[in-house]
Structures are given as structure tokens and as C-alpha cells.
Design an enzyme around this catalytic site. Structure first.
Site, PDB file in Angstrom:
ATOM      1  N   ASP A  47       0.788  -1.087  -0.088  1.00 31.49           N
ATOM      2  CA  ASP A  47       0.107  -0.040   0.019  1.00 31.49           C
ATOM      3  C   ASP A  47       0.848   1.254  -0.066  1.00 31.49           C
ATOM      4  O   ASP A  47       1.815   1.338   0.884  1.00 31.49           O
ATOM      5  CB  ASP A  47      -0.862  -0.054   1.325  1.00 31.49           C
ATOM      6  CG  ASP A  47      -1.696   1.131   1.467  1.00 31.49           C
ATOM      7  OD1 ASP A  47      -2.543   1.554   0.794  1.00 31.49           O
ATOM      8  OD2 ASP A  47      -1.439   2.359   1.957  1.00 31.49           O
ATOM      9  N   TYR A  52       2.534  10.080  -0.174  1.00 38.60           N
ATOM     10  CA  TYR A  52       3.496   9.492   0.641  1.00 38.60           C
ATOM     11  C   TYR A  52       4.993   9.911  -0.155  1.00 38.60           C
ATOM     12  O   TYR A  52       5.936   9.914   0.679  1.00 38.60           O
ATOM     13  CB  TYR A  52       3.663   8.073   1.006  1.00 38.60           C
ATOM     14  CG  TYR A  52       2.292   7.408   1.377  1.00 38.60           C
ATOM     15  CD1 TYR A  52       1.416   8.238   2.006  1.00 38.60           C
ATOM     16  CD2 TYR A  52       1.938   5.990   1.181  1.00 38.60           C
ATOM     17  CE1 TYR A  52       0.321   7.944   2.876  1.00 38.60           C
ATOM     18  CE2 TYR A  52       0.642   5.476   2.034  1.00 38.60           C
ATOM     19  CZ  TYR A  52      -0.144   6.304   2.583  1.00 38.60           C
ATOM     20  OH  TYR A  52      -1.250   6.038   3.121  1.00 38.60           O
ATOM     21  N   LYS A  77      -3.225   5.869  -4.064  1.00 40.35           N
ATOM     22  CA  LYS A  77      -4.282   6.754  -3.863  1.00 40.35           C
ATOM     23  C   LYS A  77      -4.141   8.293  -4.601  1.00 40.35           C
ATOM     24  O   LYS A  77      -3.046   8.766  -4.744  1.00 40.35           O
ATOM     25  CB  LYS A  77      -4.312   7.080  -2.473  1.00 40.35           C
ATOM     26  CG  LYS A  77      -4.561   5.837  -1.567  1.00 40.35           C
ATOM     27  CD  LYS A  77      -4.284   5.939  -0.200  1.00 40.35           C
ATOM     28  CE  LYS A  77      -4.188   4.645   0.628  1.00 40.35           C
ATOM     29  NZ  LYS A  77      -2.772   4.390   0.591  1.00 40.35           N
ATOM     30  N   HIS A 110      -7.979   9.609  -1.585  1.00 47.84           N
ATOM     31  CA  HIS A 110      -7.318   9.484  -0.217  1.00 47.84           C
ATOM     32  C   HIS A 110      -8.058  10.079   1.071  1.00 47.84           C
ATOM     33  O   HIS A 110      -7.857   9.503   1.944  1.00 47.84           O
ATOM     34  CB  HIS A 110      -5.867  10.255  -0.533  1.00 47.84           C
ATOM     35  CG  HIS A 110      -4.845   9.737   0.732  1.00 47.84           C
ATOM     36  ND1 HIS A 110      -3.541   9.652   0.418  1.00 47.84           N
ATOM     37  CD2 HIS A 110      -4.910   8.923   1.597  1.00 47.84           C
ATOM     38  CE1 HIS A 110      -2.737   9.378   1.515  1.00 47.84           C
ATOM     39  NE2 HIS A 110      -3.709   8.720   2.197  1.00 47.84           N
TER      40      HIS A 110
END
Length: 267
Positions: A47, A52, A77, A110
Site C-alpha cells: 500500500d 507519501y 491513492k 485518499h
């Protein structure tokens, strides 16, 4: 073994019950090593998210693992602040490029609002993003689409204006935070739940209430937390960068009794 167990989404796609979360792991060597380590030790679900900033290293590790692409499930996402039809398509293509993959297994919105404007009404933007994601799904570039951090009202708005019901909702879920209203609503619609922060970002790893159960099963507190989430029907994505913890987090091939689940529910 838990690493070989899967859930089946509403469209028939199977997802490993447990995966590696990569939130707060920086792009570069640390993400690369963590993902490669997880894959080496049997994980088949990774994931990540554009937010990120580590999609490039995630993709590099997947390619270098030597494991056939079709055996690895990759979730990423759409950034929370990117609301709209065209921006959703642009962001998807960027994630696909950064990951260096031909397709993505699961693509999620997200959050229903930007992280710096939590609670903001972004209904129109979410609807437009979702319509773009429906088209991406129909193109075959992604195998499943869903949402993250969406509550019942956010999902209901999509249902009223769109064609495809989200296949997954990734939420913060752990002992002491079960989000029962959202979970019950999603179960009614056959939306698979995915639990992030199953250890409450570390806040419950020394919890004496949970330790009572951990000692009973000769398990660690994190293992109890992860097993609890699985028995609640969630995909679980614990995050770690240390090999011993990456291995330990999936040593959950035991069953917590109904009585002990009830005990943990009272936390």
C-alpha cells in the site's frame, strides 16, 4: 497461512488479507529495502499513495523482486487535495508512471477533503473525481477503485451521482476505534474495509489491557491488534521498516476466541 489468504471484492478481484503499509517511509533506500524485505518474506500486497512521495521506490522494489507482477497487489491513492475530473486522471497517470507499472490493482480517493481542510464539503469535487476513476477502471488500467477515510455521507453522495459502488474503503481502524457506523454501512453495500494504523500509530503497542490477551495466545500486542482487525473482516496494512517486525506482523495464524474478541471490543 495468512499471507496466502484473500478477500474477494464486489467485482471478483481478490486482495491479500494483509499487506505492507508505507506511510511515513521516505522515498529512496528505506522504502526500497522495506518493500523488498516484505516481498521476500511472502507479502503480496503493498500500500502506497502519491502523498507519501515514495511510489518510485515502491515500484522499483516490485520490479527488482523477481516476483511476477500479477502476483503482487498494489494500492495507491489520489491525493486528498486533488478534486476534479481532469486532475484525477492526471494524478492517476503520474502514479502509474512513478510506480513504473503497466497497471494498478487498487486506486483510492485518499480522503473526502484536503488534509489541511478536514471537514470541508468537497462533494462536487469527489463526484467528478469518482467519475474519472470509473472511466479509468473501465479502461483496464486499474483493477479496482475505492475510497479512503470516507464516512457514510461521503459515500452516499457518490452513490447518488455515479454508476460504480466503491469496492473498498480504507479507514483508520484498530482496537478502541472501530468506526462501527461507517463499517456497517459499507458492509451493507458490499464495500470491503481496509484497516490502516492497526496499532494506532504505536499508541497501543504497550497497552496493558491488550497485553492480557497477548499473553494468553503467546503473541505480541501488535500481533493481537493485527489479528483482531482481520477477524473483523478487514484487509490490514501494518507499516514497518524493520525486518523482524515485518516478519512478526504476519505471524498471526491463530484465532482469537469470540469471548476474547468481546473483551477487546470493550477497550
Amino acid at each position: 497461512m495468512i499471507l496466502q489468504e484473500t478477500y474477494t471484492l464486489s467485482n471478483g478481484v481478490t486482495v491479500p488479507k494483509i499487506g505492507l503499509g508505507t506511510w511515513q517511509i521516505p522515498n529512496g533506500e528505506e522504502t526500497y529495502r522495506s518493500v523488498l524485505c516484505a516481498l521476500k518474506n511472502g507479502y503480496r500486497h503493498i500500500d502506497t499513495a502519491a502523498a507519501y512521495g515514495n511510489e518510485q521506490s515502491v515500484g522499483e522494489a516490485i520490479r527488482d523482486s523477481g516476483i511476477p507482477r500479477e502476483e503482487i497487489f498494489v494500492t495507491t491513492k489520489l491525493p486528498a487535495e486533488c478534486k476534479g475530473y481532469h486532475v484525477a486522471k492526471e494524478c492517476f497517470e503520474k502514479s502509474l508512471s512513478d510506480l513504473g507499472l503497466e497497471y494498478i490493482d487498487m486506486y483510492l480517493i485518499h480522503a473526502p477533503w484536503p488534509w489541511d481542510k478536514i471537514g470541508m464539503d468537497c462533494t462536487e469535487g469527489n463526484i467528478k473525481s469518482w467519475k474519472a476513476m470509473e472511466e479509468i477502471y473501465q479502461s483496464g488500467k486499474v483493477r479496482a477503485i475505492g475510497v479512503s477515510n470516507f464516512e457514510t455521507g461521503h459515500i452516499q453522495s457518490l452513490l447518488e451521482h455515479c454508476t460504480i459502488v466503491p469496492m473498498c474503503n480504507q479507514i483508520c481502524f484498530h482496537i478502541g476505534n472501530r468506526q462501527e457506523q461507517t463499517v456497517d454501512f459499507c458492509k451493507m453495500l458490499n464495500i470491503q474495509m481496509m484497516a490502516y494504523s492497526p496499532l494506532a500509530t504505536g499508541r497501543i503497542v504497550e497497552d496493558e489491557y491488550i497485553r492480557t490477551i497477548a499473553e494468553k495466545y503467546n503473541a505480541t500486542i501488535p500481533q493481537i491488534c493485527i489479528r483482531y482487525c482481520i477477524q473483523k473482516g478487514n484487509i490490514v496494512i501494518p507499516k514497518s521498516t524493520r525486518e523482524e517486525r515485518i516478519i512478526s506482523n504476519v505471524q498471526v495464524d491463530f484465532v482469537i476466541s469470540p469471548e476474547d474478541m468481546d473483551y477487546l471490543d470493550k477497550k
